[in-house]
Motif scaffolding. Sequence first.
Motif, PDB file in Angstrom:
ATOM      1  N   GLU A 204      11.566  42.498  36.876  1.00 62.87           N
ATOM      2  CA  GLU A 204      12.164  42.753  35.570  1.00 62.87           C
ATOM      3  C   GLU A 204      11.845  41.588  34.646  1.00 62.87           C
ATOM      4  OE1 GLU A 204      15.621  45.091  35.260  1.00 62.87           O
ATOM      5  OE2 GLU A 204      16.471  44.171  37.053  1.00 62.87           O
TER       6      GLU A 204
ATOM      7  N   ARG B 290      13.652  42.910  42.094  1.00 60.75           N
ATOM      8  CA  ARG B 290      13.145  43.836  41.076  1.00 60.75           C
ATOM      9  C   ARG B 290      12.279  43.061  40.096  1.00 60.75           C
ATOM     10  NH1 ARG B 290      18.525  47.522  39.577  1.00 60.75           N
ATOM     11  NH2 ARG B 290      19.148  47.855  41.748  1.00 60.75           N
TER      12      ARG B 290
ATOM     13  N   ARG C 278      19.834  38.430  34.482  1.00 60.84           N
ATOM     14  CA  ARG C 278      18.812  39.342  34.998  1.00 60.84           C
ATOM     15  C   ARG C 278      17.719  38.520  35.665  1.00 60.84           C
ATOM     16  NH1 ARG C 278      18.381  44.400  34.286  1.00 60.84           N
ATOM     17  NH2 ARG C 278      19.482  44.638  32.332  1.00 60.84           N
TER      18      ARG C 278
HETATM   19 MG    MG Z   1      18.226  47.798  35.862  1.00 64.36          MG
END
Ligand code: MG
Length: 426
Positions: free
Chosen positions: A115, A113, A121
Motif C-alpha cells: 500500500e 499489503r 498505513r
Molecule cells: Mg485497505
Amino acid sequence: MAEITAPRGVKDVLPGESWKWAYVLDQFRTLAEGFGFSEVHLPIFEHTELFCRGIGDTTDVVEKEMYTFEDRAGRSLTLRPEATASMVRSYLENRMASGPQPVKLWCAGPMFRYERPQKGRYRQFWQLDVEVLGSVNPLVDVEIIELSLELYRRLGMANLEVVVNSVGCPACRPAYRKALQDYLRPHLGELCGSCKSRFDRNPLRILDCKNETCKALTEGAPDVMDSLCDECRDHFAAVRKRLDLLGASTRIDKRLVRGLDYYTKTAYEVLSGDLGAQNAVCGGGRYDNLAESIGGPHVPGVGFASGIERIVLTMEQQGCSFGREPSTDVYVIAVDGAASDEAVKLLYALRRQGLRAEMDYQGRSVKAQLKTASQAAFACFLGSDEVARSVVAVKEMATGNQEELLFDGAAAAIRSKLARQEDRRP
Ligand code: MG
Ligand code: ATP
C-alpha cells in the motif's frame, strides 16, 4: 558502502513503544480467552490461490496489494494480507468441523499489503484477529462485535463509532448489484478509473470509493436494506436487537461494503474520531461462503481484525494508560573492585527472585552508576567493608532510606520490599 535501511512501509517497534504493544496484546489475549476463544498460530505465507479465491480476484487487496513470490520450486506463494482465509483453510484442513461447533479461534501477528505508506498505513502491520466458525446464529455476530468493543473499553479508548450494515447473500445480492448498476449506468463516464472497471466486475465496491466524485454520485444510490431477502433481513434485525440490548450504540451505514468479497450479511467497522484518514481501527463481519470458495464444504463464519498500530495511535492521542513501563527494580553497584564477585552473585540472586536487576558492564564510575540507579526502585551497594561483614547496603530510591541487610537472604528481602512498595502505588 551505503548503510542498509529497512524497506519502505515497514517500521521497527522499538523499546519505547514495544511495551505498549505488549500491553494491548495482553489485554486482547485475556479478553479473547475470557470469551472462550483459543489461540492458533498460522503460517505467514500461504498458496497464492487461497487469497485469490478466498478474498476475491477483483478486490484491491488481491489486485494491487499482495506480496506474491515464487519459491525455489516455482510455487506461487503470498505473504498473508489478512488472517481470515488462513483461519478457514486451517479449520478445513484440520477437520475442525468434526468437533463441537462453533469453533472460536484467535490469532495475532503481522500482515502484509503493498500500500502507499502513511500514518496508520504500513506494508507490514499487525492485526488482532478473532473468528467463529460453524454457526449461523446472529448471537455469534453480536459476540464478535461486543468482543471488539469490550477490548476498546478495557483499553480506555473513546470517541469511537460503530458502523454496521448487511451486504446480503448470494440469494439477494444479485438484485442489489443490478439495482446499483442501473442507478449508476447514466453516470458511468463520471466515475473514477478504478470504479469504471469495478462497474461490471464488482459494483458494490464503488460504494466504498474514497474519490469525492464517486462518493457524491453514490449518495442517492439504492439502499441495500430494500434488497435484502427475508433471511438476511431477519438476521440483521436480530443482530441489531441484541446489540441494542447490550447498550452498544451503532450507526447503520448503507454504504459500508468492506474491501473483501467474502462478506455476507453482517459487515461492521469501528472508526476512531482521532485517526484522520486511516480511521478504521477494526473491520469484520460474516462470511458464510468463504469456506466453499476455497474448495471446502459450507461453513458459516464471522470475525474481526483490528490493527495494533491504529489502536496504539488512538490510545496515544487520547492519553490512555498502557499500564506501567518496564523499569529496573534493583541496580547493583560494586563500589570497589574487591566486591565485584559478590555483586555478580547478588545480581543473579535478585534475578532468580524474578526481579529486573542490572549492573554496570562498562567500567563506569560509581557516580555515573548512581545516576543510572536513580531510575531504579532500589540500589544495592557492595564494597570491601560490606563484603567483610557479609552485608549489603540497600537504598530505596523514592525515599532515600538506606539500610543494611544480611547478604544471605537479601534478594528475597528486597523482593518483599518491592511488593510492599507496589501495594502502596496508586
Ligand atoms: Mg485497505
Ligand atoms: P482501510 O480501509 O484503512 O484500508 P481495510 O478495510 O483495508 O482498512 P481490513 O482489511 O478490514 O482493513 O483490516 C482490518 C484492520 O486492519 C483495519 O481496520 C486496520 O485497523 C488494520 N489495517 C488494514 N490495513 C492496514 C495497513 N496497511 N496498515 C496498518 N493497519 C492496517
